[in-house]
Scaffold this motif. Structure first.
Motif, PDB file in Angstrom:
ATOM      1  N   THR A   7       0.760  -1.326  -0.109  1.00  0.00           N
ATOM      2  CA  THR A   7       0.030   0.008  -0.056  1.00  0.00           C
ATOM      3  C   THR A   7       0.800   1.421   0.053  1.00  0.00           C
ATOM      4  N   ARG A   8       2.142   1.076  -0.217  1.00  0.00           N
ATOM      5  CA  ARG A   8       3.024   2.371  -0.193  1.00  0.00           C
ATOM      6  C   ARG A   8       4.135   1.866  -1.273  1.00  0.00           C
ATOM      7  N   ALA A   9       4.094   2.925  -2.148  1.00  0.00           N
ATOM      8  CA  ALA A   9       4.778   2.781  -3.419  1.00  0.00           C
ATOM      9  C   ALA A   9       6.337   2.549  -3.116  1.00  0.00           C
ATOM     10  N   THR A  10       6.842   3.449  -2.255  1.00  0.00           N
ATOM     11  CA  THR A  10       8.158   3.104  -1.639  1.00  0.00           C
ATOM     12  C   THR A  10       8.683   1.755  -1.007  1.00  0.00           C
ATOM     13  N   ALA A  11       8.042   1.310  -0.581  1.00  0.00           N
ATOM     14  CA  ALA A  11       7.882  -0.172  -0.054  1.00  0.00           C
ATOM     15  C   ALA A  11       8.092  -1.029  -1.188  1.00  0.00           C
ATOM     16  N   ALA A  12       7.039  -1.108  -1.983  1.00  0.00           N
ATOM     17  CA  ALA A  12       7.143  -1.847  -3.384  1.00  0.00           C
ATOM     18  C   ALA A  12       8.271  -1.678  -4.127  1.00  0.00           C
ATOM     19  N   ALA A  13       8.751  -0.310  -4.439  1.00  0.00           N
ATOM     20  CA  ALA A  13       9.739  -0.192  -5.162  1.00  0.00           C
ATOM     21  C   ALA A  13      11.252  -0.768  -4.395  1.00  0.00           C
TER      22      ALA A  13
ATOM     23  N   ARG B 164      -4.493  -1.683  -2.627  1.00  0.00           N
ATOM     24  CA  ARG B 164      -5.492  -0.831  -2.576  1.00  0.00           C
ATOM     25  C   ARG B 164      -6.217  -0.746  -4.146  1.00  0.00           C
ATOM     26  N   ALA B 165      -5.383  -0.824  -5.155  1.00  0.00           N
ATOM     27  CA  ALA B 165      -5.829  -0.737  -6.602  1.00  0.00           C
ATOM     28  C   ALA B 165      -6.502  -2.406  -6.534  1.00  0.00           C
ATOM     29  N   TRP B 166      -6.038  -3.354  -6.101  1.00  0.00           N
ATOM     30  CA  TRP B 166      -6.669  -4.819  -6.046  1.00  0.00           C
ATOM     31  C   TRP B 166      -8.173  -4.468  -5.413  1.00  0.00           C
TER      32      TRP B 166
ATOM     33  N   PRO C 237       2.732  14.300  -3.888  1.00  0.00           N
ATOM     34  CA  PRO C 237       1.928  14.015  -5.217  1.00  0.00           C
ATOM     35  C   PRO C 237       2.892  14.138  -6.455  1.00  0.00           C
ATOM     36  N   ILE C 238       4.104  14.666  -6.473  1.00  0.00           N
ATOM     37  CA  ILE C 238       4.826  14.637  -7.772  1.00  0.00           C
ATOM     38  C   ILE C 238       5.464  13.071  -8.009  1.00  0.00           C
ATOM     39  N   TYR C 239       5.424  12.237  -6.951  1.00  0.00           N
ATOM     40  CA  TYR C 239       5.664  10.922  -7.329  1.00  0.00           C
ATOM     41  C   TYR C 239       4.808  10.117  -7.205  1.00  0.00           C
ATOM     42  N   VAL C 240       4.044  10.062  -6.410  1.00  0.00           N
ATOM     43  CA  VAL C 240       2.826   9.336  -5.948  1.00  0.00           C
ATOM     44  C   VAL C 240       1.441  10.046  -6.054  1.00  0.00           C
ATOM     45  N   ARG C 241       0.517   9.448  -7.041  1.00  0.00           N
ATOM     46  CA  ARG C 241      -0.888  10.009  -6.951  1.00  0.00           C
ATOM     47  C   ARG C 241      -1.435   9.601  -5.607  1.00  0.00           C
ATOM     48  N   ALA C 242      -2.569  10.335  -5.436  1.00  0.00           N
ATOM     49  CA  ALA C 242      -3.353   9.897  -4.430  1.00  0.00           C
ATOM     50  C   ALA C 242      -4.044   8.779  -4.047  1.00  0.00           C
TER      51      ALA C 242
ATOM     52  N   GLY D  80      -2.447   6.147  -4.902  1.00  0.00           N
ATOM     53  CA  GLY D  80      -1.399   5.212  -4.640  1.00  0.00           C
ATOM     54  C   GLY D  80      -0.618   4.793  -5.828  1.00  0.00           C
ATOM     55  N   THR D  81      -1.230   5.151  -7.293  1.00  0.00           N
ATOM     56  CA  THR D  81      -0.614   4.482  -8.441  1.00  0.00           C
ATOM     57  C   THR D  81       0.617   5.478  -8.525  1.00  0.00           C
ATOM     58  N   LEU D  82       1.226   5.185  -9.642  1.00  0.00           N
ATOM     59  CA  LEU D  82       2.285   5.921 -10.064  1.00  0.00           C
ATOM     60  C   LEU D  82       2.179   6.898 -11.520  1.00  0.00           C
ATOM     61  N   HIS D  83       2.790   7.744 -11.465  1.00  0.00           N
ATOM     62  CA  HIS D  83       2.858   8.649 -12.818  1.00  0.00           C
ATOM     63  C   HIS D  83       3.508   7.994 -13.955  1.00  0.00           C
TER      64      HIS D  83
END
Length: 327
Positions: free
Chosen positions: A117-123, A145-147, A230-235, A237-240
Motif C-alpha cells: 500500500t506504499r509505493a516506496t515499499a514496493a519499489a 488498494r488498487a486490487w 503527489p509529484i511522485y505518487v498519485r493520491a 497510490g498509483t504511479l505517474h
C-alpha cells in the motif's frame, strides 16, 4: 491544441501505458522492473506461475502493512527482514537477502509481482529482488488498494513453502559508500537526492533517530520521493507516467545521459528505490541506489551502554566521508 491533437495525445499515452504495464506474455522485461495493473494481475497471474509478494514492515502491526489487505496466494514479507534492524537499519548482504527470500518460498526464476500500500515499499522490495538476481519482477501499480478498488476478492495469504533463491546478484544497480566515495566529483557520475528539501538543505535529518544533517557533495535535489508527495505518487497510490518524472528531473537539472551513472540517494534507500524504478521504467540504463542512503553515508552506530539521546545504548559517530553541512 485541438480535439484531434488531444485524441492523438490520448492514444499515445494509452500506448505508453500498455507498453509499460503489459510486460507479461511475450514482452518480458527480464532483468528490468515493470508495472502491472490490478486487472492484468487477476487475468494473468493469480492461480498461475507468478509469485505475488506483499511488502510491509514492523511485524505487520502498522495498518498499511496489514495481511488483511493481501492478494489471494500472496507471500507476506516484512521488510524488517531485509535490514539490520534498529537503530541503523542497514541493508543486509546480498547472500543473506537471498536466504531470506528463499525461506519465504521465493525462487529467482519465478515471475514475481510486488504489492504494497506504499509505493516506496514496493519499489524497495522490487529493487532488492532484482539486485538479488530475480529474473522477472513487476510492481502492482497502486498495490493492494488498487486490487480492492477493482473489487477483486481478498483472502488471507496462503502458507508459503521453503525454497532456495539461487541467482547471480546484480551489482550494477547498487552503490555502496566506497563505490560512491571514490567517484565524487567525476563528470560521469551524478548524485540525485530525493529527500525532502529540508533534509537536502540540512535543516533536519528527516528521522527521529538520526542526528546527522546535510548532504553528499555534488548532489542535486530532485524532489521528495515520499509516498505523501503527489509529484511522485498519485493520491490513489498509483504511479505517474515515468516520462513525467523524467521531465520533472530535467527541469530540476538532471537530464538523461546513458554515458553517465546516476545515483539516487535518500535517507535510507526506500525513496531512492522509487526514483530508481521511475528511471528504469523510462529506459535509463546506468542508474543506482545508494543502498543505505544518507544515514549510512553520514553515521556509524556504535554500541555504548551509556549513550542516551534518540538511540539509547548506541552512540552516533560521524563517518569520515565528505559532506556538505549548512546552517
Amino acid at each position: 491544441w485541438g480535439p484531434a491533437m488531444g485524441r492523438e495525445a490520448s492514444r499515445n499515452r494509452a500506448d505508453a501505458d500498455r507498453a509499460r504495464c503489459s510486460a507479461w506474455d511475450g514482452h518480458s522485461m527480464g532483468s528490468s522492473p515493470a508495472l502491472i495493473r490490478a486487472s492484468e494481475l487477476a487475468d494473468r497471474c493469480v492461480g498461475r506461475a507468478a509469485k505475488v509478494i506483499e511488502a510491509g514492515w514492523g511485524g505487520w502491526t502498522h495498518p498499511w502493512g496489514s495481511v488483511l489487505d493481501s492478494i489471494p496466494g500472496t507471500v507476506v514479507l516484512d521488510t524488517d527482514l531485509l535490514e539490520s534492524g534498529w537503530p541503523d537499519w542497514r541493508l543486509l548482504p546480498v547472500e543473506t537477502l537471498q536466504k531470506v527470500l528463499g525461506s519465504l518460498g521465493v525462487d529467482s526464476a519465478d515471475p514475481i509481482v510486488v504489492s504494497s500500500t506504499r509505493a516506496t515499499a514496493a519499489a524497495r522490495l522490487a529493487w532488492v529482488l532484482l539486485v538479488s538476481g530475480a529474473h522477472e519482477v513487476m510492481v502492482l501499480d497502486g498495490g493492494s488498494r488498487a486490487w480492492k478498488s477493482a473489487r477483486r476478492s481478498m483472502l488471507w495469504p496462503e502458507p508459503h513453502r521453503s525454497s532456495e533463491f539461487v541467482a547471480q546478484p546484480r551489482s550494477t544497480w547498487v552503490a555502496d559508500n566506497d563505490w560512491l566515495a571514490t567517484r565524487l566529483g567525476r563528470p560521469d557520475v551524478r548524485i540525485a537526492d530525493v529527500r525532502s528539501l529540508a533534509e537536502y538543505e540540512g535543516r533536519t535529518s528527516g528521522y527521529r533517530t538520526l542526528e546527522a544533517k546535510g548532504r553528499i557533495p555534488g548532489s542535486i535535489w530532485m524532489g521528495d520521493a515520499d509516498d505523501s508527495n503527489p509529484i511522485y505518487v498519485r493520491a490513489d497510490g498509483t504511479l505517474h507516467d515515468p516520462f513525467e518524472a523524467e521531465q520533472m528531473w530535467l527541469k530540476l537539472g538532471l537530464a538523461r545521459d546513458d554515458d553517465c551513472e546516476t545515483v539516487f540517494v535518500c535517507g535510507g534507500g526506500w525513496r531512492a528505490s522509487l526514483a530508481w524504478l521511475y528511471a528504469r521504467l523510462a529506459g535509463w540504463e546506468q542508474v543506482r541506489v545508494l543502498a543505505d542512503g544518507w544515514s549510512g553515508w553520514s553515521t556509524e552506530f556504535v554500541a555504548d551502554a551509556e549513550a542516551g539521546g534518540t538511540t539509547p545504548g548506541w552512540r552516533q559517530v560521524p563517518t569520515s566521508l565528505p559532506r556538505v553541512v549548512l546552517g
